[in-house]
Scaffold this motif. Structure first.
Motif, mmCIF file in Angstrom:
data_model
loop_
_atom_site.group_PDB
_atom_site.id
_atom_site.type_symbol
_atom_site.label_atom_id
_atom_site.label_comp_id
_atom_site.label_asym_id
_atom_site.label_seq_id
_atom_site.Cartn_x
_atom_site.Cartn_y
_atom_site.Cartn_z
ATOM 1 N N VAL A 164 55.749 4.677 135.487
ATOM 2 C CA VAL A 164 55.108 3.517 136.100
ATOM 3 C C VAL A 164 56.093 2.356 136.005
ATOM 4 N N GLU A 165 56.472 1.797 137.148
ATOM 5 C CA GLU A 165 57.477 0.726 137.198
ATOM 6 C C GLU A 165 58.804 1.184 136.596
ATOM 7 N N ALA A 166 59.162 2.413 136.848
ATOM 8 C CA ALA A 166 60.450 2.974 136.458
ATOM 9 C C ALA A 166 60.729 4.159 137.366
ATOM 10 N N VAL A 167 61.989 4.542 137.458
ATOM 11 C CA VAL A 167 62.393 5.627 138.351
ATOM 12 C C VAL A 167 63.398 6.511 137.638
ATOM 13 N N ALA A 168 63.234 7.825 137.740
ATOM 14 C CA ALA A 168 64.215 8.792 137.236
ATOM 15 C C ALA A 168 64.100 10.049 138.085
ATOM 16 N N GLU A 169 65.215 10.679 138.320
ATOM 17 C CA GLU A 169 65.248 11.851 139.207
ATOM 18 C C GLU A 169 64.344 12.961 138.673
ATOM 19 N N GLY A 170 63.527 13.498 139.565
ATOM 20 C CA GLY A 170 62.668 14.610 139.227
ATOM 21 C C GLY A 170 61.296 14.233 138.734
ATOM 22 N N PHE A 171 61.080 12.960 138.423
ATOM 23 C CA PHE A 171 59.788 12.514 137.910
ATOM 24 C C PHE A 171 59.033 11.737 138.989
#
Length: 353
Positions: A164-171
């Motif tokens: 939530v309010e963050a980004v990472a590959e695959g999630f």
């Protein structure tokens, strides 16, 4: 099913507990020399007349070797208990997060899910420790608010996880449309006539804060504002840290005529700094917040801000996590934000036009 036709001879697994990847039922089946269906029967408590005692013992021994535990959602459903998910936040005192939690709890009640709030703080090692602890406990999934997963981690390493309010590959990620919100806030200040619009940013790693900064720079470049007219200072996500950072910005020459702040909390610190320096707001300085918390209404003067649908964000995060628990989560569209002009912003004084 009998335990004869489906089972195979035990063999050494190719991934027997190495690395940090969380062991799966498939790993247990491979090590025990049985089918995945047999592993499911053993951990469902339905082995009577279907799986021999010797095979059951083999499966449990393999699971112990691998540190495997069955997914909590299956056991809680069998026991008739509500599923439990964790919401990890960096700072429980941030008023915005209370509304995110409320939205997640509201959606959780609709689906028989309990939401547990955990605050590991902003220190990275504690965040990773908290994630590992939850991953090892009987919890069905996690929501990470403005917290990034471990480096190189895959969703299978952590179990069902939504950012939530963050980004990472695959999630899967649930986000506010901060680019649209920043465009509304900075565009409004430009429309008022401001050119020297400084940025009081949050010194935090998640992409959501980097997006605010990049959008602020882009909009000022498009408006023809020279970079020297738009300084930036980052502050810890703390009222007093924001106050000190705002002092730096307001001591510059020429002084900014407006501050764009990454959060209402930082904007409140900027208001304190303006008061310290006897700079009247908005007569000589406009201050723009971000998030639309109650703090923006309680401030004097009331803060112009960009309203974020916090409860909707929490509810959407919970619903997306439920999808992840079913193995079919996708990232929804970012939630739009709404400009709320108030008394802390006004056109710059004539000499600054």
């Amino acid at each position: 099913m009998t335990d004869g036709a489906a089972d195979r001879s035990p063999r050494r697994p190719s991934r027997a507990g190495t690395g940090h990847r969380r062991s799966t039922g498939r790993d247990v089946a491979e090590l025990a020399g049985v089918s995945q269906a047999t592993v499911s029967l053993v951990f469902s408590g339905k082995t009577s007349g279907r799986v021999s005692a010797e095979v059951e013992e083999r499966v449990r021994h393999a699971a112990a070797q691998l540190g495997y535990r069955p997914h909590a959602s299956a056991s809680t459903l069998r026991a008739g208990r509500a599923r439990t998910v964790g919401l990890l936040v960096p700072d429980i005192t941030n008023p915005f997060l209370g509304h995110v939690l409320r939205g997640a709890q509201r959606a959780g009640r609709e689906h028989g899910v309990t939401v547990a709030l955990i605050e590991p703080g902003s220190e990275r090692n504690w965040q990773l420790t908290a994630m590992n602890a939850l991953n090892a406990a009987a919890i069905d999934g996690m929501m990470l608010f403005a917290i990034e997963p471990p480096p190189s981690a895959a969703p299978t390493d952590l179990g069902p996880t939504v950012l939530v309010e963050a980004v990472a590959e695959g999630f899967p990620s649930v986000l506010l449309d901060v680019r649209q919100g920043t465009a509304a806030a900075v565009g409004y200040l430009l429309e008022l006539g401001h050119r020297r619009i400084a940025h009081l940013g949050a010194d935090l790693p998640p992409t959501t804060f980097k997006a605010r900064a990049s959008q602020w720079r882009r909009l000022l470049r498009r408006a023809g504002v020279d970079a020297t007219e738009a300084p930036e200072v980052l502050a810890a996500f703390d009222l007093h840290a924001a106050r000190g950072a705002a002092h730096q910005l307001l001591s510059m020459t020429p002084r900014p005529t407006a501050l764009f702040c990454d959060d209402d909390l930082l904007a409140a610190g900027a208001l304190m700094a303006a008061h310290d320096l006897r700079i009247p707001v908005p007569d000589q300085l406009s201050i723009m917040g971000f998030a639309g918390t109650l703090l923006s209404e309680a401030a004097t003067p009331q803060l112009s801000t960009v309203l974020a649908p916090a409860e909707e964000l929490g509810a959407l995060g919970l619903r997306t996590l439920l999808q992840a628990m079913d193995g079919q989560a996708t990232s929804p569209e970012p939630l739009p934000m709404t400009l709320v002009p108030r008394a802390s912003t006004a056109p710059p004084r004539p000499p600054d036009r």
